[in-house]
Motif scaffolding. Sequence first.
Motif, short mmCIF file in Angstrom:
data_model
loop_
_atom_site.label_atom_id
_atom_site.label_comp_id
_atom_site.label_asym_id
_atom_site.label_seq_id
_atom_site.Cartn_x
_atom_site.Cartn_y
_atom_site.Cartn_z
N ALA A 247 0.83 -1.21 0.00
CA ALA A 247 0.00 0.00 0.00
C ALA A 247 0.86 1.26 0.00
N VAL A 248 0.45 2.23 -0.79
CA VAL A 248 1.15 3.51 -0.86
C VAL A 248 0.35 4.53 -0.06
N ASN A 249 0.95 5.04 0.97
CA ASN A 249 0.29 6.06 1.80
C ASN A 249 1.37 6.86 2.53
N GLY A 250 0.95 7.71 3.41
CA GLY A 250 1.90 8.59 4.09
C GLY A 250 2.69 7.94 5.20
N TYR A 251 2.39 6.67 5.50
CA TYR A 251 3.05 6.01 6.63
C TYR A 251 3.89 4.79 6.25
N ASN A 252 3.47 4.05 5.26
CA ASN A 252 4.08 2.77 4.94
C ASN A 252 5.51 2.93 4.45
N THR A 253 6.48 2.57 5.31
CA THR A 253 7.89 2.73 4.96
C THR A 253 8.42 1.58 4.11
N TYR A 254 7.54 0.70 3.64
CA TYR A 254 7.91 -0.30 2.64
C TYR A 254 7.70 0.25 1.23
#
Length: 320
Positions: A247-254
């Motif tokens: 998932a692409v969002n403001g938190y996911n550091t993967y």
Amino acid sequence: MRLFRLLLALAGLVAAGLVLAWVFLGSATVGKDTNFTIPAGSSVAAVADKLEAEGLISSASGFMLQARVFGSDTPIQAGEFLLTPDMSQADILAAFQSGDVIRRFVTIPEGMPSILVWERLMAEPLLTGEVAVPPEGSILPDTYAFERGQSRASLVEQMQAAMDKALAEEWGKRSPGIAVDTMRDALILASIVEKETGKPEERRMVAGLYSNRVKTGMMLQADPTIIYPVTKGKPLGRRIRQSEIAAVNGYNTYTRVGLPEGPITNPGRASIAAVLNPESTGALFMVADGTGGHWFAATLAEHNANVAKWYAIRRERGEM
């Protein structure tokens, strides 16, 4: 003989005086430990009436008279007080004037996200008023005293002021060359460190590893940053899905380089200090070691060997 009669007369006068004092001033009649609440803005007369109505003194007018004759000019304080059977009316008045109120406590553990802080405060029946979920990372984990009837909003303000103070103090003690440039970034990175290890002795090492990744432009790849957008800090209760890792969002550091857009929990002071004074290490990788801690590695080959050891432990446990 004449002296004996004089002493007897004096004794009689003293006894009569004590009786009159009891009649006019009354007495405390606290039969057992009792919590007594004085609402804000209460007058001495209103408090005296409340004491008599609750059976804690024999006479409201007597309490008032004693307060006028023998009491100090110090005003009585609002709050909840503990009255005990050994207290006289003078003791009760002194307690009210001293503001020695009953204090209760609420504990916010390190790493408790704001949604759970909010739930804890809303579940406390002795607090009053509504309050919104505090911004993530704005609450300093600690134990806080409060009084019956205190507003939840004022307690949140106290917790947030404590975080502001702690963050500023730790920032002033930061080491040179750290990976973060602002107190806000230090708070964000500390929230990741807080969620990534349950062992206090590992905090600086974990902080050193993530600092290395920030400095070299590597993705942090911290699992808690995957979970936060899904649950807002509550436990996931299951394994992370591949779709959530991607998932692409403001938190996911993967899926993003650098820090998340905000904290993912309320970090404790020790995690903040660790980020601002990280371990000097070449580590870039870590994996669970089966004891609640981690194995650390500087190269991918070392990391893969540690992962193999972790998988072997899981197979022994029947988890794979």
